[in-house]
Design a protein around this motif. Sequence first.
Motif, mmCIF file in Angstrom:
data_model
loop_
_atom_site.group_PDB
_atom_site.id
_atom_site.type_symbol
_atom_site.label_atom_id
_atom_site.label_comp_id
_atom_site.label_asym_id
_atom_site.label_seq_id
_atom_site.Cartn_x
_atom_site.Cartn_y
_atom_site.Cartn_z
ATOM 1 N N ALA A 155 0.571 -1.424 -0.104
ATOM 2 C CA ALA A 155 -0.120 0.130 0.439
ATOM 3 C C ALA A 155 0.818 0.948 -0.119
ATOM 4 C CB ALA A 155 -1.324 0.046 1.154
ATOM 5 N N PHE A 156 2.218 1.464 0.629
ATOM 6 C CA PHE A 156 2.868 2.247 1.030
ATOM 7 C C PHE A 156 4.121 2.053 0.039
ATOM 8 C CE2 PHE A 156 -0.088 2.514 4.238
ATOM 9 C CZ PHE A 156 -0.606 3.882 3.938
ATOM 10 N N GLN A 157 4.492 2.370 -1.254
ATOM 11 C CA GLN A 157 5.204 1.115 -1.543
ATOM 12 C C GLN A 157 6.825 2.604 -1.650
ATOM 13 O OE1 GLN A 157 4.997 0.586 -6.237
ATOM 14 N NE2 GLN A 157 2.746 -0.759 -5.117
ATOM 15 N N GLY A 158 7.942 1.835 -1.299
ATOM 16 C CA GLY A 158 9.302 3.451 -1.247
ATOM 17 C C GLY A 158 9.478 3.461 0.044
ATOM 18 N N MET A 159 8.300 3.688 1.411
ATOM 19 C CA MET A 159 8.540 4.394 2.695
ATOM 20 C C MET A 159 8.084 3.048 4.453
ATOM 21 S SD MET A 159 5.591 7.259 2.160
ATOM 22 C CE MET A 159 4.676 6.029 0.500
ATOM 23 N N ARG A 160 8.608 3.342 4.951
ATOM 24 C CA ARG A 160 8.763 2.822 5.819
ATOM 25 C C ARG A 160 7.374 3.404 6.676
ATOM 26 N NH1 ARG A 160 12.730 4.034 10.324
ATOM 27 N NH2 ARG A 160 13.106 6.339 8.356
ATOM 28 N N VAL A 161 6.485 2.331 7.410
ATOM 29 C CA VAL A 161 5.152 2.810 7.377
ATOM 30 C C VAL A 161 4.594 1.911 8.857
ATOM 31 C CG1 VAL A 161 3.914 1.421 6.245
ATOM 32 C CG2 VAL A 161 2.603 3.139 7.151
ATOM 33 N N GLN A 162 4.102 2.779 9.759
ATOM 34 C CA GLN A 162 3.501 1.824 11.482
ATOM 35 C C GLN A 162 2.051 2.867 11.266
ATOM 36 O OE1 GLN A 162 4.614 3.522 15.321
ATOM 37 N NE2 GLN A 162 5.315 0.972 15.905
ATOM 38 N N LEU A 163 1.162 2.681 11.720
ATOM 39 C CA LEU A 163 -0.495 2.233 12.037
ATOM 40 C C LEU A 163 -0.655 2.120 13.122
ATOM 41 C CD1 LEU A 163 -2.391 0.220 9.083
ATOM 42 C CD2 LEU A 163 -1.163 2.274 8.174
ATOM 43 N N VAL A 211 -1.178 7.528 11.032
ATOM 44 C CA VAL A 211 -1.148 7.062 10.501
ATOM 45 C C VAL A 211 0.327 7.671 9.709
ATOM 46 C CG1 VAL A 211 -0.505 6.774 7.466
ATOM 47 C CG2 VAL A 211 -2.789 6.394 8.014
ATOM 48 N N ILE A 212 2.171 6.739 10.302
ATOM 49 C CA ILE A 212 3.269 7.166 10.760
ATOM 50 C C ILE A 212 3.847 6.713 9.910
ATOM 51 C CG2 ILE A 212 5.802 7.440 11.444
ATOM 52 C CD1 ILE A 212 2.710 6.414 14.279
ATOM 53 N N THR A 213 4.897 7.766 8.937
ATOM 54 C CA THR A 213 5.425 7.084 7.343
ATOM 55 C C THR A 213 7.755 7.848 7.116
ATOM 56 O OG1 THR A 213 4.021 9.191 6.106
ATOM 57 C CG2 THR A 213 3.412 7.149 6.010
ATOM 58 N N ALA A 214 7.929 7.263 6.300
ATOM 59 C CA ALA A 214 8.988 7.470 6.501
ATOM 60 C C ALA A 214 10.124 6.774 5.268
ATOM 61 C CB ALA A 214 10.019 7.926 7.472
ATOM 62 N N PRO A 215 10.561 7.705 4.549
ATOM 63 C CA PRO A 215 10.989 7.352 3.189
ATOM 64 C C PRO A 215 12.362 6.618 3.802
ATOM 65 C CG PRO A 215 11.536 9.707 3.216
ATOM 66 C CD PRO A 215 10.525 9.591 4.353
ATOM 67 N N PHE A 216 12.220 4.957 2.457
ATOM 68 C CA PHE A 216 13.625 4.448 3.007
ATOM 69 C C PHE A 216 14.786 5.256 2.487
ATOM 70 C CE2 PHE A 216 10.441 1.259 2.366
ATOM 71 C CZ PHE A 216 11.134 0.126 3.062
#
Length: 261
Positions: free
Chosen positions: A102-110, A256-261
């Motif tokens: 769902a979140f390609q190219g990203m690290r994610v935490q819900l 929705v917590i995200t950060a790029p690789f």
Amino acid sequence: MILSTDFLLSLIIVALILGTSAELVDMQESRLSEEFREGHVNQKAAAAADILVNTPGDPPSWEKIPVSACKSPGLAVPGERGTISYEKFRKLQSRPELLGRAFQGMRVQLVLRPINSSIRPLVAGENISGDEISVMRIPVNCNFLSGHVIKLQKAVCPCGHPENWTCMNFRFNSSLDYYLISDSPEGSWMLDTGNSHIDEVDLIYGSVKLNLTGEGVAWLHVHGGGWVSVVALPRGSRDYLMSPDYFRVQPCVLEVITAPF
């Protein structure tokens, strides 16, 4: 000689000005490039979060099939935009690698935080730290275990109870376990299946397992009390039940917590 010295001094000043200007231009370009990159990443994360929250996924029942068959996860209850599925969220907890689809190219935490403090927050995905973290907070509803609540049919009481009683019936079978759920200890209840009978007993806050065997129609008679219902779960699936709040749709905030690789 004086003219030559003045000329050299002027050249030095001009060089310093040009060098400083060039450095300022590089800094400005770098800042704009970073802002553009950050804005692009945030837009990408926001678009992915919108799809995750407002669609059931592809295929819609992805949480019930092998992970390899899931093209993209979605959390929405089919036909109920803005209401996320507890079962789908639990699937992401057990298989967090699906979030990468769902979140390609990203690290994610819900993080699903119910407004009702009696229900614990749920977390799916990896812990994220660093300087490029983006946090979105989206108001949603969550169905939790409300889908297991049986629709009780009110009808004329065969026992002749007066108006201060609520008398309902439901069908049961041997493939499920049935529980009486109440959010108030005030009141009493009775159960009658035709073949068995439970005399009037006090309600309690929480759940009581109904020992129903075979199949047929059960009559539930409730005197007073708050919210009372019956839930059906796969036989042997639980040794205990959560609080009654889990069996009602609850307002929540999805972080929705995200950060790029």
